[in-house]
Structures are given as structure tokens and as C-alpha cells.
Design an enzyme around this catalytic site. Sequence first.
Site, PDB file in Angstrom:
ATOM      1  N   LEU A 124      -9.152  42.092  -2.670  1.00 46.13           N
ATOM      2  CA  LEU A 124      -8.814  42.169  -1.247  1.00 46.13           C
ATOM      3  C   LEU A 124      -8.174  43.518  -0.912  1.00 46.13           C
ATOM      4  O   LEU A 124      -8.628  44.234  -0.027  1.00 46.13           O
ATOM      5  CB  LEU A 124      -7.872  41.030  -0.864  1.00 46.13           C
ATOM      6  CG  LEU A 124      -7.277  41.046   0.552  1.00 46.13           C
ATOM      7  CD1 LEU A 124      -8.385  40.952   1.599  1.00 46.13           C
ATOM      8  CD2 LEU A 124      -6.268  39.915   0.732  1.00 46.13           C
ATOM      9  N   GLU A 126      -6.956  47.342  -0.635  1.00 50.05           N
ATOM     10  CA  GLU A 126      -7.667  48.622  -0.676  1.00 50.05           C
ATOM     11  C   GLU A 126      -6.664  49.774  -0.613  1.00 50.05           C
ATOM     12  O   GLU A 126      -5.476  49.552  -0.324  1.00 50.05           O
ATOM     13  CB  GLU A 126      -8.642  48.712   0.506  1.00 50.05           C
ATOM     14  CG  GLU A 126      -9.711  47.646   0.505  1.00 50.05           C
ATOM     15  CD  GLU A 126     -10.701  47.774   1.651  1.00 50.05           C
ATOM     16  OE1 GLU A 126     -11.615  46.951   1.725  1.00 50.05           O
ATOM     17  OE2 GLU A 126     -10.546  48.713   2.474  1.00 50.05           O
ATOM     18  N   GLY A 130      -3.182  47.196   2.505  1.00 53.81           N
ATOM     19  CA  GLY A 130      -2.388  46.363   1.603  1.00 53.81           C
ATOM     20  C   GLY A 130      -1.860  45.149   2.337  1.00 53.81           C
ATOM     21  O   GLY A 130      -2.544  44.144   2.484  1.00 53.81           O
ATOM     22  N   SER A 131      -0.648  45.260   2.863  1.00 50.63           N
ATOM     23  CA  SER A 131      -0.087  44.164   3.645  1.00 50.63           C
ATOM     24  C   SER A 131      -0.918  43.888   4.891  1.00 50.63           C
ATOM     25  O   SER A 131      -1.053  42.740   5.321  1.00 50.63           O
ATOM     26  CB  SER A 131       1.351  44.496   4.046  1.00 50.63           C
ATOM     27  OG  SER A 131       2.187  44.566   2.909  1.00 50.63           O
ATOM     28  N   ILE A 156      -6.299  45.614  -8.545  1.00 51.38           N
ATOM     29  CA  ILE A 156      -6.987  44.340  -8.721  1.00 51.38           C
ATOM     30  C   ILE A 156      -6.656  43.755 -10.091  1.00 51.38           C
ATOM     31  O   ILE A 156      -7.070  44.279 -11.137  1.00 51.38           O
ATOM     32  CB  ILE A 156      -8.508  44.503  -8.541  1.00 51.38           C
ATOM     33  CG1 ILE A 156      -8.796  45.155  -7.178  1.00 51.38           C
ATOM     34  CG2 ILE A 156      -9.198  43.156  -8.668  1.00 51.38           C
ATOM     35  CD1 ILE A 156      -8.186  44.436  -5.992  1.00 51.38           C
ATOM     36  N   ARG A 269      28.105  36.465 -28.118  1.00 48.18           N
ATOM     37  CA  ARG A 269      28.768  37.762 -28.003  1.00 48.18           C
ATOM     38  C   ARG A 269      30.275  37.575 -27.806  1.00 48.18           C
ATOM     39  O   ARG A 269      30.708  36.839 -26.905  1.00 48.18           O
ATOM     40  CB  ARG A 269      28.180  38.545 -26.829  1.00 48.18           C
ATOM     41  CG  ARG A 269      28.896  39.840 -26.494  1.00 48.18           C
ATOM     42  CD  ARG A 269      28.778  40.876 -27.571  1.00 48.18           C
ATOM     43  NE  ARG A 269      29.243  42.183 -27.112  1.00 48.18           N
ATOM     44  CZ  ARG A 269      29.500  43.194 -27.914  1.00 48.18           C
ATOM     45  NH1 ARG A 269      29.341  43.060 -29.229  1.00 48.18           N
ATOM     46  NH2 ARG A 269      29.898  44.355 -27.425  1.00 48.18           N
ATOM     47  N   ILE A 338      25.213  40.670 -17.846  1.00 49.04           N
ATOM     48  CA  ILE A 338      25.851  39.849 -18.868  1.00 49.04           C
ATOM     49  C   ILE A 338      25.641  40.453 -20.257  1.00 49.04           C
ATOM     50  O   ILE A 338      26.559  40.490 -21.081  1.00 49.04           O
ATOM     51  CB  ILE A 338      25.317  38.408 -18.815  1.00 49.04           C
ATOM     52  CG1 ILE A 338      25.818  37.710 -17.537  1.00 49.04           C
ATOM     53  CG2 ILE A 338      25.735  37.602 -20.051  1.00 49.04           C
ATOM     54  CD1 ILE A 338      25.134  36.394 -17.244  1.00 49.04           C
ATOM     55  N   GLY A 340      25.291  43.525 -20.822  1.00 49.44           N
ATOM     56  CA  GLY A 340      25.984  44.814 -20.878  1.00 49.44           C
ATOM     57  C   GLY A 340      25.074  45.913 -21.393  1.00 49.44           C
ATOM     58  O   GLY A 340      23.895  45.978 -21.035  1.00 49.44           O
ATOM     59  N   GLU A 364       0.700  39.361  -3.800  1.00 53.00           N
ATOM     60  CA  GLU A 364       0.336  38.165  -3.027  1.00 53.00           C
ATOM     61  C   GLU A 364       1.241  37.986  -1.809  1.00 53.00           C
ATOM     62  O   GLU A 364       1.600  36.881  -1.416  1.00 53.00           O
ATOM     63  CB  GLU A 364       0.320  36.920  -3.918  1.00 53.00           C
ATOM     64  CG  GLU A 364      -0.727  37.039  -5.028  1.00 53.00           C
ATOM     65  CD  GLU A 364      -1.103  35.718  -5.660  1.00 53.00           C
ATOM     66  OE1 GLU A 364      -1.051  34.682  -4.970  1.00 53.00           O
ATOM     67  OE2 GLU A 364      -1.451  35.741  -6.857  1.00 53.00           O
TER      68      GLU A 364
END
Length: 384
Positions: A124, A126, A130-131, A156, A269, A338, A340, A364
Site C-alpha cells: 500500500l 509509496e 504513507g499516512s 513493504i 541485581r 531499571i 541502568g 499500520e
Amino acid sequence: MIRDPETLTLLLDTISRFVREKLVPQEAHVGETDQIPDDIVQDMKDMGLFGMSIPEIYGGMGLTMEEEVMAGFEVSKTSPAFRSLFATNNGIGAQGIVIDGTEAQKQYYLPKIATGEIIGSFALTEPDSGSDAASLRTTAVRDGDFYVINGTKRYITNAPEAGIFTVMARTDKDRKGASGISAFIVEKGTPGVSLGALDKKMGQKGAHTCDVIFDNVRIPAVNLIGGKEGVGFKTAMKVLDKGRLNIAAASTGAAERILSDALQYARERKQFGKPIGDFQLIQAMLADSHADIYAARCMVIDAARKRDEGRDVGTEAACAKMFASEMCGRVADRAVQIFGGAGYLAEYGIERFYRDVRLFRIYEGTTQIQQLVIARNLLREGGQ
């Protein structure tokens, strides 16, 4: 809608074990080589993963939408590249035929798609479309019993592996916008079809995209999906509604895996003489991530159930895709925090997920397009 809970549980357990025992150990290898091993691909075919959403009469599993998203949760608890390979067969690469194809088209292509003999790809987007998908420029001109297609498609998914392309092309140059667009099945190897170089992406190594070029490609008129011109854009939108639920499920499954890794690290940790999971600021990030995932999971299942009931879920699919993809990005960002400094190193894998899931918010339909879809639907429906 869950048809047989026992059968579904067996399927989900099988997928979960396959992910845990076969796919997770290959994540680093795929990330380094940009290739999924052939034996893994064959395992996916043997399990029927290429045909989960293909109707049973054509050789697939015929999963309902609710069953499909639940399978999507499980298969997405690993690198997205694995799911991407067979996802187009269950989503945008085949659903145009499933939803709007002629019976002859279904009988010929769907059994091959279900087994993975053929990988479907959806063409779809190109270079200049796009959007704003309705502005596409690829043309399909009727010439007797054939159509001649000219144009270029971009980004694609699975194009290098594809056996067929669902191609959106303009059949009426005088009709601007969506009404002049039709959908076609174009087989790989048809004279005039060529591929560009593989795209070098931020993440999702092993999931390949590239340009697809159509240069005076002659295809039989019977390859017009549904046998009717001017309805291709409607087909694309119906396909994307389903695809957005699948992306939402994939985002949720990936976030669950990321949180699981972060939890394990927080337990192991140690700093200041105790596990970092004992510190409240780490706990806050874990709690926020869990709540985000729970909300996304509920949204996806609710929307899937409504679709199984035959209801229009354009708004719900956009909501689920928008929230789940954005949520996954937040969870990945917290996980890096988390971990780090270790979260910035490739050896831990969390930085790979951080890059991989960024795409969920783009393809999508970007987050911004989902916002437009939701708002326009609300305004059109009067907020009901």
C-alpha cells in the site's frame, strides 16, 4: 469468542513452549545475522502458524479474533521478527483475499498461504503516500483481459520472502482519493516486478522490508480482488482494522516479556546490600508497567470480542493499537532505566527490544493517524 477453551489452551501452551524453548535462545543470533534460521521457519509451518486466521475450509486454523489475539500475546514474548514472518499471512498479506476475494481466488491462494508455501505481502505505502494512503499514485490500466500496473511501493514487510503481493493501485485516474483505488493479487516472478535493496532499519533484524517496483506488470484481470474496481481502499481499511488489533496484541505480548526480564533483573541485581527491587522507585516503574499492560490486554480482548460479534470496531481497533503501542514504548523505556547501564549494552538484549518495539507506534497507522480515526469516528457518530 472462544469456541473450545480446551483446544485453545493446548494451542497457547504449545506456542508458549515453542517461544521459550526455540525462539528465545535464537534472539541474539537473529539480531546479529538478520536472518531467521530455516529450521525455525519450518517449525512455524509445521505448527500451522502461517494459517492461524485462514478459514478451516482453506486449510487454516480459522481462529476467531479473540483466539488470534491471545495467540498473539504468546508468540510476541520474543523478538518481533519471528512473528513478523508469518504475521502477514494471518493479517494484511492475506486478509484482503479472505474478506473480499472471489471464491476462485480463495480456493487457489489461501491453502498455499495457510501452509506457508506462499508468504503474502501487503503493498500500500509509496514513496509519496504513507499516512495519506488515498493519495497513492501506482496505476492499474485495463488492457483487454489484463491490467498493466506501474508504480513503486515502499517499506513493504516480507517483500523479499513474498510469493504474492496484495497491491493497491489506482484504476480510475479521474477519480481522486479513495474511490478510484482497486486491489490486485500480483505473484512474485511476474515480469516487471522487482525489489529494491533491503532497508537498513533501527531494529527488528530478521524482519525484512524493501521497495517493490512494478514496471508495466501485466496481470490477468481475474486477479482483481473481488472482481470489482474502486473498492480496494475499503478492502485495505477492513484489513487494517484487523491488523491494528494484531499489532496491539503484539505490543502487549512484547511488553509482558520486557516486564518479565525487568522483574528478574530487579530481583537479582543488588545495590546498597539488597536487590534493587526493594527500592520504591524501582517498584513504581514495575507497578506502572504492569498496570499499563493490564489495561492494554483488556482493551485488545474487548475489541476482539466485539469484532467476533460482527460489530464495526474501527474506533476500538484504533484505540487498542494507539494505547498498546505507546504503552509498549513506555514499558521498554522503564526497563532500560531499571537495568541502568546494563540496559544500554547489547549483551542483555533489553536494548534490542527498546529498538524493536519503536516500530509498533508507526506501522499500520501511526499513533497520530489513530488519533484522527478515533476523533473523526466520534464526531461522525455524535459521541455515541
